[in-house]
Design a protein around this motif. Structure first.
Motif, short mmCIF file in Angstrom:
data_model
loop_
_atom_site.label_atom_id
_atom_site.label_comp_id
_atom_site.label_asym_id
_atom_site.label_seq_id
_atom_site.Cartn_x
_atom_site.Cartn_y
_atom_site.Cartn_z
N GLY A 161 -19.83 -0.46 -19.49
CA GLY A 161 -19.35 0.90 -19.27
C GLY A 161 -19.77 1.35 -17.89
O GLY A 161 -20.32 0.57 -17.11
N PRO A 162 -19.53 2.60 -17.57
CA PRO A 162 -19.85 3.11 -16.23
C PRO A 162 -21.33 2.95 -15.84
O PRO A 162 -21.64 2.74 -14.69
N GLY A 163 -22.22 3.02 -16.80
CA GLY A 163 -23.64 2.92 -16.50
C GLY A 163 -24.24 1.54 -16.59
O GLY A 163 -25.38 1.33 -16.21
N ASN A 164 -23.47 0.59 -17.13
CA ASN A 164 -24.02 -0.76 -17.25
C ASN A 164 -22.90 -1.79 -17.17
O ASN A 164 -21.91 -1.69 -17.88
N LEU A 165 -23.06 -2.74 -16.29
CA LEU A 165 -22.11 -3.83 -16.14
C LEU A 165 -22.72 -5.05 -16.81
O LEU A 165 -23.80 -5.49 -16.44
N VAL A 166 -22.01 -5.57 -17.82
CA VAL A 166 -22.47 -6.75 -18.56
C VAL A 166 -21.39 -7.81 -18.41
O VAL A 166 -20.21 -7.55 -18.64
N VAL A 167 -21.79 -9.02 -18.01
CA VAL A 167 -20.85 -10.12 -17.79
C VAL A 167 -21.22 -11.29 -18.68
O VAL A 167 -22.38 -11.72 -18.71
N ASN A 168 -20.23 -11.80 -19.41
CA ASN A 168 -20.39 -13.02 -20.19
C ASN A 168 -20.07 -14.18 -19.26
O ASN A 168 -18.91 -14.46 -18.97
N ALA A 169 -21.11 -14.85 -18.80
CA ALA A 169 -20.97 -15.91 -17.79
C ALA A 169 -20.31 -17.15 -18.36
O ALA A 169 -20.66 -17.61 -19.45
N THR A 170 -19.37 -17.69 -17.60
CA THR A 170 -18.76 -18.98 -17.93
C THR A 170 -19.15 -20.04 -16.91
O THR A 170 -18.99 -21.23 -17.16
N ALA A 171 -19.67 -19.60 -15.75
CA ALA A 171 -20.13 -20.53 -14.71
C ALA A 171 -21.21 -19.86 -13.87
O ALA A 171 -21.08 -18.68 -13.52
N ILE A 172 -22.25 -20.61 -13.57
CA ILE A 172 -23.34 -20.13 -12.70
C ILE A 172 -23.57 -21.21 -11.65
O ILE A 172 -23.79 -22.37 -11.98
N GLN A 173 -23.53 -20.78 -10.38
CA GLN A 173 -23.81 -21.68 -9.27
C GLN A 173 -25.02 -21.17 -8.53
O GLN A 173 -25.04 -20.02 -8.06
N ILE A 174 -26.03 -21.99 -8.39
CA ILE A 174 -27.20 -21.63 -7.59
C ILE A 174 -26.88 -22.00 -6.15
O ILE A 174 -26.55 -23.14 -5.87
N VAL A 175 -26.95 -21.01 -5.26
CA VAL A 175 -26.56 -21.25 -3.87
C VAL A 175 -27.76 -21.41 -2.95
O VAL A 175 -27.61 -21.82 -1.81
N GLU A 176 -28.94 -21.07 -3.43
CA GLU A 176 -30.13 -21.21 -2.59
C GLU A 176 -31.36 -21.20 -3.45
O GLU A 176 -31.48 -20.54 -4.43
#
Length: 176
Positions: A161-176
């Protein structure tokens, strides 16, 4: 269960710099194939900073975010595949503030304003086929640690919602 995880993350964000020495050790973890599959070498899509993405996304949207694991004294949820992602355009770890601060927990974002924290963080979670957050911790999996810079691809969760962004991850890339 999902509201409990979100409430836990929000409660953790109220904690500021601690005098206790926190450990940031690397631990080797054994993970389920379901969780291991989320870690990828490359996410080719263009990534957005959290503060910009949150102004346009709706539940169900596919997004790619860039950020750093930070935003609470304990950004990882114990025993669950969830963590807080911080927006580097809004939040800066205390050890990078340039004022000689020797904060033992630079990932907790205690040096940033509440408004920057509000617009500059998102909850990232990995859910199973049953749409529930996996019951295994993410810290150390695939090299993911506090302050890791990453890209995350996933769908905006229904409870966002406006106060909280929640994402169900399907891919995670570590860049550093």
């Amino acid at each position: 269960m999902k509201p409990n995880i979100i409430l836990g993350l929000l409660a953790a964000t109220l904690v500021s710099c601690s005098e206790d020495k926190a450990s940031n050790t690397t631990e080797v973890k054994t993970t389920s194939p379901e969780l291991a599959a989320v870690f990828v070498d490359t996410i080719a899509d263009e990534a957005s900073p959290i503060h910009l993405a949150r102004t346009t996304v709706q539940p169900g949207d596919l997004i790619v975010l860039k950020g750093q694991v930070m935003g609470a004294l304990e950004p990882f949820v114990e025993g669950r595949a969830a963590f807080i992602l911080g927006d580097r355009e809004k939040l800066t770890p205390c050890n990078e503030m340039g004022d000689g601060d020797q904060c033992p927990t630079p990932w907790d974002a205690c040096c940033d304003t509440k408004e920057d924290f509000r617009v500059g963080t998102a909850t990232i979670q990995v859910v199973g086929d049953d749409k529930r957050v996996l019951k295994e911790g993410l810290e150390g999996v695939g090299g993911l640690e506090k302050l890791s810079k990453i890209l995350v691809k996933g769908r905006v969760a229904e409870q966002s919602g406006p106060g909280n962004l929640v994402v169900n991850a399907t891919a995670i890339q570590i860049v550093e």
